[in-house]
Scaffold this motif. Sequence first.
Motif, PDB file in Angstrom:
ATOM      1  N   LEU A  93     -69.880 -71.289 -13.869  1.00 39.29           N
ATOM      2  CA  LEU A  93     -70.227 -71.899 -15.159  1.00 39.29           C
ATOM      3  C   LEU A  93     -69.477 -71.235 -16.305  1.00 39.29           C
ATOM      4  N   LYS A  94     -69.247 -69.929 -16.203  1.00 39.85           N
ATOM      5  CA  LYS A  94     -68.476 -69.229 -17.239  1.00 39.85           C
ATOM      6  C   LYS A  94     -67.031 -69.709 -17.234  1.00 39.85           C
ATOM      7  N   ILE A  95     -66.462 -69.926 -16.055  1.00 40.54           N
ATOM      8  CA  ILE A  95     -65.098 -70.457 -15.959  1.00 40.54           C
ATOM      9  C   ILE A  95     -65.031 -71.838 -16.601  1.00 40.54           C
ATOM     10  N   ALA A  96     -66.014 -72.707 -16.263  1.00 48.52           N
ATOM     11  CA  ALA A  96     -66.040 -74.053 -16.846  1.00 48.52           C
ATOM     12  C   ALA A  96     -66.157 -73.982 -18.364  1.00 48.52           C
ATOM     13  N   TYR A  97     -66.975 -73.074 -18.846  1.00 49.11           N
ATOM     14  CA  TYR A  97     -67.159 -72.901 -20.291  1.00 49.11           C
ATOM     15  C   TYR A  97     -65.867 -72.429 -20.948  1.00 49.11           C
ATOM     16  N   ASP A  98     -65.201 -71.465 -20.333  1.00 50.18           N
ATOM     17  CA  ASP A  98     -63.992 -70.894 -20.925  1.00 50.18           C
ATOM     18  C   ASP A  98     -62.839 -71.892 -20.994  1.00 50.18           C
ATOM     19  N   VAL A  99     -62.738 -72.796 -20.011  1.00 50.23           N
ATOM     20  CA  VAL A  99     -61.621 -73.739 -20.004  1.00 50.23           C
ATOM     21  C   VAL A  99     -61.948 -75.016 -20.761  1.00 50.23           C
ATOM     22  N   SER A 100     -63.184 -75.156 -21.240  1.00 54.79           N
ATOM     23  CA  SER A 100     -63.569 -76.354 -21.993  1.00 54.79           C
ATOM     24  C   SER A 100     -63.190 -76.203 -23.463  1.00 54.79           C
ATOM     25  N   ASN A 101     -63.085 -77.336 -24.126  1.00 59.49           N
ATOM     26  CA  ASN A 101     -62.817 -77.339 -25.559  1.00 59.49           C
ATOM     27  C   ASN A 101     -63.823 -78.266 -26.234  1.00 59.49           C
ATOM     28  N   GLU A 102     -63.489 -78.774 -27.389  1.00 58.68           N
ATOM     29  CA  GLU A 102     -64.444 -79.580 -28.141  1.00 58.68           C
ATOM     30  C   GLU A 102     -64.206 -81.082 -27.962  1.00 58.68           C
ATOM     31  N   ASP A 103     -63.594 -81.461 -26.827  1.00 56.52           N
ATOM     32  CA  ASP A 103     -63.441 -82.883 -26.529  1.00 56.52           C
ATOM     33  C   ASP A 103     -64.821 -83.525 -26.359  1.00 56.52           C
ATOM     34  N   SER A 104     -64.892 -84.820 -26.643  1.00 56.87           N
ATOM     35  CA  SER A 104     -66.157 -85.525 -26.428  1.00 56.87           C
ATOM     36  C   SER A 104     -66.513 -85.464 -24.944  1.00 56.87           C
ATOM     37  N   ALA A 105     -67.807 -85.366 -24.648  1.00 52.23           N
ATOM     38  CA  ALA A 105     -68.245 -85.172 -23.272  1.00 52.23           C
ATOM     39  C   ALA A 105     -69.615 -85.792 -23.068  1.00 52.23           C
ATOM     40  N   ASN A 106     -70.045 -85.827 -21.821  1.00 45.62           N
ATOM     41  CA  ASN A 106     -71.350 -86.367 -21.463  1.00 45.62           C
ATOM     42  C   ASN A 106     -71.944 -85.530 -20.338  1.00 45.62           C
ATOM     43  N   MET A 107     -73.260 -85.632 -20.187  1.00 47.68           N
ATOM     44  CA  MET A 107     -73.929 -84.942 -19.090  1.00 47.68           C
ATOM     45  C   MET A 107     -73.631 -85.672 -17.781  1.00 47.68           C
ATOM     46  N   PRO A 108     -73.186 -84.956 -16.746  1.00 43.02           N
ATOM     47  CA  PRO A 108     -72.942 -85.610 -15.459  1.00 43.02           C
ATOM     48  C   PRO A 108     -74.214 -86.211 -14.871  1.00 43.02           C
ATOM     49  N   ASP A 109     -74.034 -87.111 -13.928  1.00 42.75           N
ATOM     50  CA  ASP A 109     -75.152 -87.720 -13.221  1.00 42.75           C
ATOM     51  C   ASP A 109     -76.012 -86.610 -12.605  1.00 42.75           C
ATOM     52  N   PRO A 110     -77.344 -86.678 -12.736  1.00 46.54           N
ATOM     53  CA  PRO A 110     -78.204 -85.594 -12.239  1.00 46.54           C
ATOM     54  C   PRO A 110     -78.087 -85.368 -10.736  1.00 46.54           C
ATOM     55  N   ASP A 111     -77.923 -86.438  -9.956  1.00 48.34           N
ATOM     56  CA  ASP A 111     -77.755 -86.263  -8.513  1.00 48.34           C
ATOM     57  C   ASP A 111     -76.437 -85.549  -8.208  1.00 48.34           C
ATOM     58  N   TRP A 112     -75.386 -85.930  -8.936  1.00 44.76           N
ATOM     59  CA  TRP A 112     -74.092 -85.259  -8.758  1.00 44.76           C
ATOM     60  C   TRP A 112     -74.217 -83.781  -9.132  1.00 44.76           C
ATOM     61  N   LEU A 113     -74.890 -83.514 -10.241  1.00 44.01           N
ATOM     62  CA  LEU A 113     -75.021 -82.142 -10.722  1.00 44.01           C
ATOM     63  C   LEU A 113     -75.829 -81.292  -9.737  1.00 44.01           C
ATOM     64  N   ALA A 114     -76.874 -81.872  -9.166  1.00 46.64           N
ATOM     65  CA  ALA A 114     -77.675 -81.148  -8.176  1.00 46.64           C
ATOM     66  C   ALA A 114     -76.831 -80.814  -6.948  1.00 46.64           C
ATOM     67  N   GLN A 115     -75.998 -81.758  -6.518  1.00 45.25           N
ATOM     68  CA  GLN A 115     -75.129 -81.514  -5.363  1.00 45.25           C
ATOM     69  C   GLN A 115     -74.094 -80.448  -5.690  1.00 45.25           C
ATOM     70  N   PHE A 116     -73.551 -80.514  -6.892  1.00 47.17           N
ATOM     71  CA  PHE A 116     -72.560 -79.519  -7.337  1.00 47.17           C
ATOM     72  C   PHE A 116     -73.166 -78.118  -7.288  1.00 47.17           C
ATOM     73  N   MET A 117     -74.349 -77.936  -7.852  1.00 50.05           N
ATOM     74  CA  MET A 117     -74.975 -76.621  -7.908  1.00 50.05           C
ATOM     75  C   MET A 117     -75.334 -76.128  -6.508  1.00 50.05           C
ATOM     76  N   SER A 118     -75.772 -77.043  -5.652  1.00 52.17           N
ATOM     77  CA  SER A 118     -76.146 -76.682  -4.290  1.00 52.17           C
ATOM     78  C   SER A 118     -74.960 -76.133  -3.512  1.00 52.17           C
ATOM     79  N   ILE A 119     -73.789 -76.707  -3.737  1.00 52.48           N
ATOM     80  CA  ILE A 119     -72.587 -76.238  -3.031  1.00 52.48           C
ATOM     81  C   ILE A 119     -71.996 -75.019  -3.723  1.00 52.48           C
ATOM     82  N   ALA A 120     -71.895 -75.077  -5.040  1.00 48.20           N
ATOM     83  CA  ALA A 120     -71.192 -74.035  -5.794  1.00 48.20           C
ATOM     84  C   ALA A 120     -71.843 -72.665  -5.653  1.00 48.20           C
ATOM     85  N   LYS A 121     -73.137 -72.617  -5.416  1.00 50.39           N
ATOM     86  CA  LYS A 121     -73.810 -71.317  -5.323  1.00 50.39           C
ATOM     87  C   LYS A 121     -73.310 -70.490  -4.149  1.00 50.39           C
ATOM     88  N   ASN A 122     -72.697 -71.135  -3.163  1.00 47.83           N
ATOM     89  CA  ASN A 122     -72.196 -70.423  -1.989  1.00 47.83           C
ATOM     90  C   ASN A 122     -70.677 -70.250  -2.000  1.00 47.83           C
TER      91      ASN A 122
END
Length: 289
Positions: free
Chosen positions: A79-108
Amino acid sequence: MTTSSNKPAQELAIKNTQNTAEKTSSTRRNAKQYTEAIAKLFVVNHLITETEECSIEQRTQQREQKEREAQQANLEKILKIAYDVSNEDSANMPDPDWLAQFMSIAKNIHSANMQALWGRVLKKEVIAPGSFSIKALNTLKNMTKKDAHAFQHACSLSCSFGTDQGRKLLTGAISHKMSLLVIPKREQSKLTLGQYQLPYHELLSLIELGIIHASELESGSISQHQALPLNYQNHHFKILANSKISTLTYYRFTPTGNELAHLLPVSLYEGYQTDLINLLSRYFMVESS
């Protein structure tokens, strides 16, 4: 109960390696020492060392606690890497199911290089939700560090041509020339991808991951009258066939491969570009555009 360390798994591995090395006179550890280090890392060394009188329940709690702390550290880094490479472009919250899958995989994800990829995945998905399918996440999960290097090399060799912007690995060209007996004479020239840091066994690994289609394909006949656009790493060319029937051979990236390719920056392999243009020039008129 022994207090668990809150360091990430890779830092613990380094520490354990150093501690083991200090206890031995040899700088090179044997298989038993490596196995013991792995057992300590994952808190399953009770039958090997028996240094503490803990119940199996306590040992299980220690192992699970260390695993949770390592997972927490992995997610914080990504999450720190994602934060550091992000800028102030317009954005949206990802789909909650996608985000849950992302976190489930990324933790390992423990490797720093792979964590950097996962950080970029999240950054791109926040900017443009739907950029990466769950299938792409699962493919990336199964990708080893070696696979990631092979994929990077494949991307650096990839191009697109015609109206299809999907990535392709050009491997050669074929010309069918009419002979006096009115029997087409087939001439073919090939590029060996192994010469450009993509040996065949690595190509097979990418095929098994579902990043590249298994079959080498042949394009339709290239026109002698209407130039075909060809883009290699943002270098644009146009080709016209010298003979009536001239085609290209290539491997095609899958939709998942095209999704994941957006994670990597444009990378030009000059030697490959030179050899590719030289090969194409045998069968086509090639112009830079």
